[in-house]
Design an enzyme around this catalytic site. Structure first.
Site, short mmCIF file in Angstrom:
data_model
loop_
_atom_site.label_atom_id
_atom_site.label_comp_id
_atom_site.label_asym_id
_atom_site.label_seq_id
_atom_site.Cartn_x
_atom_site.Cartn_y
_atom_site.Cartn_z
N LYS A 36 0.85 -1.19 0.00
CA LYS A 36 0.00 0.00 0.00
C LYS A 36 0.88 1.23 0.00
CE LYS A 36 -3.88 2.18 0.22
NZ LYS A 36 -3.40 2.86 -1.02
N GLN A 71 7.18 4.01 3.85
CA GLN A 71 5.77 3.60 3.87
C GLN A 71 5.57 2.34 4.72
OE1 GLN A 71 3.89 5.68 1.42
NE2 GLN A 71 2.18 5.15 2.75
N LYS A 97 5.40 3.55 8.35
CA LYS A 97 4.23 4.43 8.51
C LYS A 97 2.95 3.60 8.54
CE LYS A 97 4.01 7.65 5.35
NZ LYS A 97 3.65 8.55 4.25
N LYS A 121 5.32 1.72 -3.07
CA LYS A 121 5.25 3.07 -3.64
C LYS A 121 5.53 2.99 -5.12
CE LYS A 121 4.75 7.35 -2.11
NZ LYS A 121 4.13 7.83 -0.87
N ASP A 130 -0.06 10.68 -4.65
CA ASP A 130 1.05 11.34 -3.95
C ASP A 130 1.27 12.63 -4.76
OD1 ASP A 130 3.21 10.55 -1.73
OD2 ASP A 130 4.32 11.56 -3.31
N THR A 140 -4.48 13.63 5.02
CA THR A 140 -3.06 13.76 5.35
C THR A 140 -2.81 15.07 6.10
OG1 THR A 140 -2.61 12.55 3.32
CG2 THR A 140 -0.72 13.50 4.44
N ASN A 150 -2.09 19.25 -1.96
CA ASN A 150 -3.17 18.62 -1.18
C ASN A 150 -2.88 18.60 0.32
OD1 ASN A 150 -3.73 15.64 0.06
ND2 ASN A 150 -5.55 16.52 -0.89
N SER A 157 -6.88 5.84 3.67
CA SER A 157 -6.94 4.92 2.52
C SER A 157 -7.35 3.52 3.00
CB SER A 157 -5.58 4.82 1.85
OG SER A 157 -5.38 5.89 0.95
N1 GLU Z 1 1.08 9.06 -0.68
C1 GLU Z 1 0.53 9.03 0.64
C2 GLU Z 1 1.61 8.74 1.66
O1 GLU Z 1 2.73 9.17 1.48
C3 GLU Z 1 -0.72 8.17 0.74
C4 GLU Z 1 -0.55 6.73 0.37
C5 GLU Z 1 -1.86 5.94 0.33
O2 GLU Z 1 -2.90 6.47 0.67
O3 GLU Z 1 -1.77 4.77 -0.03
O4 GLU Z 1 1.41 8.12 2.67
#
Ligand code: GLU
Length: 448
Positions: free
Chosen positions: A92, A113, A116, A128, A168, A212, A243, A379
């Site tokens: 994800k 990620q 996180k 990613k 992103d 976010t 965003n 998400s």
């Molecule tokens: N791009 C966002 C991040 O850096 C969201 C990723 C997502 O929702 O999968 O966490």
């Protein structure tokens, strides 16, 4: 092998195997330098090769993205998807369309990620992707053709139980729409959970667009509360105007703070009246224009193409633009002006030298993998709603988001405390808490 020798050996191997990928090295260094106390307590993670395996993506896909521009010229970009870790759930993470995208950038983002996503406590692995495509100045038709070509390769690698991309930098609702349309056409499936960040009218979640930025502010609010402080009446600078920045500004204002500056890649704007959010949204989201237009329209504002918005005195700074935007000198300027807290809305916006300055000065510092986890957490809520063929209200979703951010904050402090750091060592807490969740799952799943 003792723990520090083990960590140094992994580190050396990462540098050797991924030459020239500076941002990836930086992200790995930042995590590995926190893991000592966790590995001392869990020698089984050393013998189980957990850290070596975590630093090597499970799968890396790079592909050609050919498309035709409005003049009929053939263009070629490079697309990527790094499927980093599936220990906790389907890969994800977002897709970034920006000329700076390369393998090292996507790997740094994918690595961040993992931790996180683990911190959210939800069942999502880390991944990613993106392309070195520059959406700036492109027509809707060009964006659509690019997205269709990108998805024509990507579709074979993703799925609601395999890998779930989202947005992103450079990828918002419009791009997710084009990507989803092409996925649906190629697979003949309305598989809503294959992408998140969809428009609310056809499978998107309320509050995902805001998540976010709102989440970063919720995290900062929790940090401030530990020192008996709040956003009310505070001066705030928010870097960026995409965003994340826009919705961080919205939430700061709702909590009584005054956002006096924001930026884009052309410069920054200072408005002592407080940023006019409707005007900012109109300029950035509708006109897709540069930030200097804001100062042309608003008499109280001035635009500067040189210098940095971190020179503008503030109580709280929220870096919401991009990696390594807040350097050592910025951190020195912020601390001189008495900043109380810095929470990262972007991924790795502060350089290691800047973090050292901020933490050395006792500034509350919320690292991105904790402070900006609200986007991906929402998400995961979108995936839940898709699986249940359900849609929650904005209020329901926002309150789930707020609870996730509170829990992450609590867990960071508790983990830092358990592993010998100060409770407000959010870097240590976030890295170890995220790592332990992934490591436990990896240990249980065998050598895969
Ligand atoms: N791009 C966002 C991040 O850096 C969201 C990723 C997502 O929702 O999968 O966490």
């Amino acid at each position: 092998m003792d723990v520090s020798t083990h960590i140094e050996a992994v580190h050396a191997e990462v540098r050797r195997r991924n030459p020239g990928e500076a941002e990836f090295h930086q992200a790995v260094t930042e995590v590995l330098s926190s893991l000592g106390p966790a590995l001392e307590r869990h020698p089984e993670y050393v013998s189980g090769g957990i850290v070596e395996r975590l630093c090597e993506p499970e799968r890396q896909v790079a592909f050609r993205v050919p498309w035709v521009d409005d003049q009929g010229a053939v263009r070629v970009n490079r697309g990527f998807r790094i499927e980093f870790s599936s220990a906790l759930g389907p890969y994800k993470g977002g897709l970034r369309f920006h000329p700076s995208v390369n393998l090292g950038i996507v790997k740094f983002l994918g690595f961040e990620q993992i931790f996180k996503n683990a911190l959210t406590g939800m069942g999502i692995g880390g991944g990613k992707g993106g392309a070195d495509f520059d959406p700036r100045g492109r027509s809707d038709g060009e964006i659509m053709r690019f997205c269709q070509s990108f998805m024509t390769e990507l579709y074979r690698h993703i799925g609601e139980r395999t890998d779930v991309p989202a947005g992103d930098i450079g990828v918002g609702g419009r791009e997710i729409g084009f990507l989803f349309g092409q996925y649906k056409r190629l697979t003949n499936r309305f598989e809503a959970g294959v992408l998140t960040g969809k428009p609310v009218a056809w499978g998107g979640s309320h509050a995902r667009t805001e998540a976010t930025g709102y989440g970063t502010v919720f995290f900062a609010q929790e940090m401030l509360a530990t020192r008996g402080k709040s956003f009310d009446g505070r001066r705030v600078v928010v870097s960026g105007s995409g965003n994340v920045a826009v919705y961080a500004i919205e939430k700061v204002q709702a909590l009584g703070g005054r956002v006096v500056a924001c930026s884009d890649s052309s410069g920054y704007v200072v408005d002592e009246d407080g940023i006019d959010l409707e005007l900012l949204k109109e300029i950035k989201e509708v006109r897709r224009a540069r930030l200097s237009v804001y100062a042309e329209v608003k008499p109280t504002a001035h635009f500067s193409a040189r210098g940095t918005l971190y020179d503008v005195p503030c109580d709280i700074a929220l870096p919401c633009a991009t990696q390594n935007e807040l350097g050592r000198d910025d951190a020195v300027a912020l601390t001189k002006n008495g900043v109380l807290a810095v929470a990262e809305g972007a991924n790795m916006p502060s350089t290691p030298e800047a973090i050292e300055v901020l933490r050395g000065a006792g500034v509350l510092f919320g690292p991105g993998k904790a402070a900006n986890a609200g986007g991906v957490a929402t998400s995961a809520l979108e995936m839940q709603q898709n699986a249940a063929r359900d849609q929650w209200t904005f209020e329901q979703t926002e309150s789930r988001l707020a609870a996730v951010m509170r829990d992450i904050h609590t867990e960071c402090r508790a983990t830092a405390d358990t592993y010998g750091g100060a409770p407000d060592d959010y870097v240590l807490g976030a890295n170890i808490a995220g790592f332990l969740r992934v490591a436990d799952a990896m240990a249980a799943q065998g050598i895969v």
